[in-house]
Design an enzyme around this catalytic site. Structure first.
Site, PDB file in Angstrom:
ATOM      1  N   LYS A 196      21.568  74.435  19.114  1.00  0.00           N
ATOM      2  CA  LYS A 196      22.462  74.952  20.157  1.00  0.00           C
ATOM      3  C   LYS A 196      23.875  75.277  19.695  1.00  0.00           C
ATOM      4  CE  LYS A 196      20.452  72.540  24.082  1.00  0.00           C
ATOM      5  NZ  LYS A 196      20.676  71.362  24.910  1.00  0.00           N
ATOM      6  N   GLY A 347      21.470  64.894  10.532  1.00  0.00           N
ATOM      7  CA  GLY A 347      20.147  64.337  10.270  1.00  0.00           C
ATOM      8  C   GLY A 347      19.129  65.312   9.710  1.00  0.00           C
TER       9      GLY A 347
HETATM   10  P1  AMP Z   1      20.217  70.285  15.817  1.00  0.00           P
HETATM   11  O1  AMP Z   1      19.855  68.913  16.272  1.00  0.00           O
HETATM   12  O2  AMP Z   1      21.138  71.023  16.728  1.00  0.00           O
HETATM   13  O3  AMP Z   1      20.670  70.321  14.367  1.00  0.00           O
HETATM   14  O4  AMP Z   1      18.865  71.135  15.912  1.00  0.00           O
HETATM   15  C1  AMP Z   1      17.758  70.889  15.111  1.00  0.00           C
HETATM   16  C2  AMP Z   1      16.532  71.459  15.737  1.00  0.00           C
HETATM   17  O5  AMP Z   1      16.679  72.844  15.936  1.00  0.00           O
HETATM   18  C3  AMP Z   1      15.303  71.268  14.889  1.00  0.00           C
HETATM   19  O6  AMP Z   1      14.424  70.392  15.533  1.00  0.00           O
HETATM   20  C4  AMP Z   1      14.721  72.661  14.751  1.00  0.00           C
HETATM   21  O7  AMP Z   1      13.321  72.699  14.906  1.00  0.00           O
HETATM   22  C5  AMP Z   1      15.388  73.416  15.882  1.00  0.00           C
HETATM   23  N1  AMP Z   1      15.447  74.863  15.609  1.00  0.00           N
HETATM   24  C6  AMP Z   1      15.946  75.447  14.510  1.00  0.00           C
HETATM   25  N2  AMP Z   1      15.773  76.775  14.563  1.00  0.00           N
HETATM   26  C7  AMP Z   1      15.136  77.041  15.719  1.00  0.00           C
HETATM   27  C8  AMP Z   1      14.676  78.246  16.328  1.00  0.00           C
HETATM   28  N3  AMP Z   1      14.835  79.425  15.737  1.00  0.00           N
HETATM   29  N4  AMP Z   1      14.066  78.147  17.528  1.00  0.00           N
HETATM   30  C9  AMP Z   1      13.896  76.943  18.114  1.00  0.00           C
HETATM   31  N5  AMP Z   1      14.317  75.777  17.596  1.00  0.00           N
HETATM   32  C10 AMP Z   1      14.921  75.819  16.400  1.00  0.00           C
END
Ligand code: AMP
Length: 389
Positions: A196, A347
């Site tokens: 996000k 993480g």
């Molecule tokens: P964060 O905790 O904000 O670092 O988000 C990590 C998560 O974002 C991971 O579980 C990824 O699977 C997810 N993520 C990364 N790229 C995408 C994408 N293109 N669409 C959906 N989820 C994503």
């Protein structure tokens, strides 16, 4: 400046050491002991200097109540079987704890029960801090991962103690982040990914004042691409953040910071369905982007290899699924092979660099996700500030 444990005299003193033993447990067995291993250097140092070592940590989220599944007792057993001799007391404040501490001889080690069994820990209540003070002559923080929180053992207690120090683990984190924030070698690139935009606005805004180039990946890239007028198909998007992204671009232009976004994608018709490569920045209406594509990897590689400092937080795609993991793992490998100070925090990016083995070649893999982001965003952390008072 925080003072390092190396400058302390611990002999005969009760040394309260805030460690991070928040380790994963399955059926009472420690399944990953990285955090314990990382704390050993500081613990052994104080032991050798004849301090009475009192180890304190949280484990999980018991929310201020005693819950057996969050007891640190299995961690004490694990340490005794694998590392060094440690006593355990099944509370962290009160008479029983005072007695256990009084019985400690120089160089002996005691582990307290989970600090978060009391509400006073997370709420930083005066009574709880005063109780911890009763068993503390010298305070040492070696838990970077909780240093962004104004909790009793990280903030309230050290405020009450005159002699306070950073452990080796914390000192290393502080050295890297201070260098990054105060005098980074340039060009300085930041790679931001993850789910996000809304989670990372503060960090992005601070980074614009600090770095030369920003590389966006992960789901948040699609909000950036939508703002720039590209088609993003069914990809995750935060429409309410489009205005924020506009301001980010405006500020970046004012500061001369370049923002790079994906130029091609690995997509799927549904979340983690069959993979489709899209060699274009635009994504067809029936697909969603789940990873950055080859051209993007190459673009990021060519730019990042010119950087002298790189900060990375957040995966480039849904790296948990092998089909959408290439972007993230390629970035990890690339960072392992460039001649730059590379700091990885958060993480998911940390687990990616560990999976590829890249962590061994990187300058610094931070032990704190939230803490490292907040350090960048605010330029300081309460648990570190308090050591300077
Ligand atoms: P964060 O905790 O904000 O670092 O988000 C990590 C998560 O974002 C991971 O579980 C990824 O699977 C997810 N993520 C990364 N790229 C995408 C994408 N293109 N669409 C959906 N989820 C994503």
């Amino acid at each position: 400046m925080v003072k390092s444990v190396e400058s302390a005299n611990f002999e005969g003193k009760r040394v309260f050491v805030r460690v991070d033993f928040n380790v994963p447990l399955k059926d009472g067995i420690v399944t990953d002991d990285t955090r314990i291993r990382e704390a050993i250097k500081t613990i052994e140092f104080i032991k050798e200097k004849k301090g009475k070592v009192i180890l304190a940590s949280h484990l999980g989220r018991p929310k201020g109540e005693f819950k057996k599944e969050f007891s640190l007792n299995p961690v004490a057993d694990y340490i005794n079987s694998n590392f060094f001799k440690v006593k355990f007391v099944d509370d962290c404040i009160g008479e029983k704890v005072v007695n256990a501490v009084n019985e400690l001889k120089n160089g002996e080690i005691l582990l307290l029960e989970n600090l978060r069994f009391y509400k006073g820990e997370e709420k930083n209540l005066d009574d709880f801090c005063d109780e911890l003070k009763k068993i503390t002559d010298v305070y040492v923080n070696d838990a970077f991962g909780t240093s962004h929180r104004k909790h009793a053992s990280v903030y309230g207690l050290p405020r009450r103690v005159e002699e306070k120090y950073a452990g080796f683990l914390l000192q290393k984190e502080v050295n890297y982040f201070e260098k990054l924030l105060q005098s980074p070698d340039r060009p300085f690139g930041a790679i931001l990914g993850g789910a996000k935009v809304s989670d990372k606005i503060g960090v992005i805004e601070s980074l614009i004042n600090l770095v030369d180039k920003i590389f966006i990946g992960g789901a948040m890239a699609y909000t950036f691409l939508k703002y720039k007028g590209y088609s993003i198909g069914k990809s995750l998007v935060e429409d309410e953040q489009l205005e924020t992204v506009k301001n980010i671009y405006k500020k970046a232009e004012e500061e001369g910071v370049e923002i790079f976004t994906p130029v091609d994608h690995v997509c799927s018709a549904e979340f983690c369905g069959e993979k489709e490569i899209i060699n274009d920045v635009n994504i067809p209406d029936n697909l969603m982007g789940l990873d950055i594509g080859e051209k993007t990897i190459e673009l990021y590689r060519s730019q990042l290899s010119k950087c002298k400092t790189v900060l990375w937080n957040g995966p480039m795609g849904v790296f948990e699924d092998e089909r959408y993991s290439k972007g993230t793992f390629e970035i990890a490998n690339l960072l392992a092979n460039i001649d730059a100070v590379v700091v990885v925090g958060g993480g998911d990016s940390v687990s990616a660099v560990k999976k590829t083995g890249a962590d061994k070649k990187l300058s610094h893999v931070s032990t704190g996700g939230g803490a490292s982001l907040e350090y960048i965003e605010l330029g300081h952390l309460p648990g570190i500030d308090v050591l300077k008072e």
